[in-house]
Design a protein around this motif. Structure first.
Motif, PDB file in Angstrom:
ATOM      1  N   PHE A 179     -23.134  47.751 -79.590  1.00 59.06           N
ATOM      2  CA  PHE A 179     -23.157  48.172 -78.189  1.00 59.06           C
ATOM      3  C   PHE A 179     -23.791  49.552 -77.989  1.00 59.06           C
ATOM      4  CE2 PHE A 179     -19.040  45.744 -78.699  1.00 59.06           C
ATOM      5  CZ  PHE A 179     -19.540  44.553 -78.193  1.00 59.06           C
ATOM      6  N   SER A 189     -28.498  41.929 -76.660  1.00 56.00           N
ATOM      7  CA  SER A 189     -27.943  40.677 -76.132  1.00 56.00           C
ATOM      8  C   SER A 189     -26.430  40.594 -76.280  1.00 56.00           C
ATOM      9  CB  SER A 189     -28.588  39.482 -76.835  1.00 56.00           C
ATOM     10  OG  SER A 189     -28.276  39.491 -78.222  1.00 56.00           O
ATOM     11  N   LYS A 191     -22.598  41.454 -75.596  1.00 55.27           N
ATOM     12  CA  LYS A 191     -21.781  41.936 -74.489  1.00 55.27           C
ATOM     13  C   LYS A 191     -20.351  42.154 -74.984  1.00 55.27           C
ATOM     14  CE  LYS A 191     -25.362  41.197 -71.900  1.00 55.27           C
ATOM     15  NZ  LYS A 191     -26.227  42.339 -71.496  1.00 55.27           N
ATOM     16  N   LYS A 192     -19.663  43.110 -74.402  1.00 54.59           N
ATOM     17  CA  LYS A 192     -18.303  43.405 -74.847  1.00 54.59           C
ATOM     18  C   LYS A 192     -17.364  42.224 -74.636  1.00 54.59           C
ATOM     19  CE  LYS A 192     -18.428  48.410 -74.713  1.00 54.59           C
ATOM     20  NZ  LYS A 192     -17.765  49.665 -74.324  1.00 54.59           N
ATOM     21  N   GLU A 193     -17.658  41.413 -73.621  1.00 55.88           N
ATOM     22  CA  GLU A 193     -16.823  40.229 -73.403  1.00 55.88           C
ATOM     23  C   GLU A 193     -17.215  39.072 -74.318  1.00 55.88           C
ATOM     24  OE1 GLU A 193     -20.113  40.347 -70.267  1.00 55.88           O
ATOM     25  OE2 GLU A 193     -18.683  41.739 -71.209  1.00 55.88           O
TER      26      GLU A 193
END
Length: 267
Positions: A179, A189, A191-193
């Motif tokens: 991140f 590409s 994402k934290k979710e």
């Protein structure tokens, strides 16, 4: 509309139509590609398709030119999934993990992290970040458990080999480097979710009584490959590109026993 593009759209629709019982196969201009799609084909296109009676026999053929990442995903599925083969996957509880003990600058960052660096960390514990290979990542994410042991392997150095024994002290969690735009392992590409990379925490346990070099392990591997010895399938040589490699208990016990032997009497 070109039939191949139309077929691809129909296949996306197929996954949302659970009532479909029949499937067709499109033979495209590329002999290496077959596209499966449901029994919703317009009459005007029926001459493009061949009906197959047994849905279970249908499969999608890939093009031969699969990139390394896709091939890695396929290989990993074969190792960790029972969905298609029905075979029980191997359960690994020992590991060999590679890291570079010598300075090497990548995108302005020194990627050096040897066993002395681990020992210098607080509580002699550190996260094992930056693993980008998907098969190695899957081992860390899906299989590594607290309390399991690992060999700390020095790679990309003048004399590569096993230096120490460590322990997994925290199970997988998202790798923060994916991140960080300033990090060499940044993944735009990710994402934290829905993270793509994962890591574990490892703790230094002890140095081996002697360093076990790669050359010695290779000699034993070649010898055992012919005789059926415990190192005959050692991932260090059968899956050499992986930075995180599984070991069987037999492999672990044999390698660990080498620290008490002279190199020329260890076979």
């Amino acid at each position: 509309m070109h039939v191949t593009r139309w077929a691809q759209r129909q296949m996306m629709t197929f996954h949302r139509r659970i009532f479909v019982q029949q499937i067709y196969v499109v033979q495209t201009s590329d002999p290496d590609v077959l596209i499966t799609l449901p029994d919703i084909v317009p009459t005007s296109c029926c001459n493009c398709f061949r009906r197959l009676s047994n849905v279970n026999q249908i499969c999608m053929k890939r093009k031969r030119g699969v990139d390394h990442e896709e091939k890695t995903k396929e290989d990993t599925s074969a190792l960790t999934s029972t969905a298609t083969s029905g075979q029980k996957p191997k359960c690994y509880t020992y590991w060999l993990m590679k890291s570079e003990p010598d300075s090497r600058i990548e995108k302005g960052v020194d990627v050096k992290f040897g066993i002395d660096d681990l020992k210098a960390c607080e509580d002699q514990t550190a996260c094992w970040d930056g693993v980008r290979n998907y098969q190695a990542r899957n081992f860390m994410r899906d299989d590594m458990k607290v309390g399991q042991k690992m060999f700390f392997y020095h790679s990309n150095t003048k004399i590569p080999g096993i230096a120490a024994v460590c322990e997994i002290v925290k199970e997988s969690y998202p790798d923060h480097t994916q991140f960080d735009p300033k990090d060499i392992h940044y993944d735009a590409s990710a994402k934290k979710e829905s993270p793509r990379l994962f890591m574990v925490d490892v703790k230094f346990e002890r140095m081996l009584k002697r360093f076990i070099p790669l050359t010695e392990l290779k000699q034993l591997f070649l010898k055992h490959k012919d005789s059926g010895g415990p190192l005959s399938n050692l991932a260090l040589f059968t899956r050499a590109r992986l930075s995180v490699q599984p070991l069987t208990k037999e492999e672990w016990d044999f390698i660990l026993s080498l620290e008490d032997k002279e190199p020329d009497s260890s076979g």
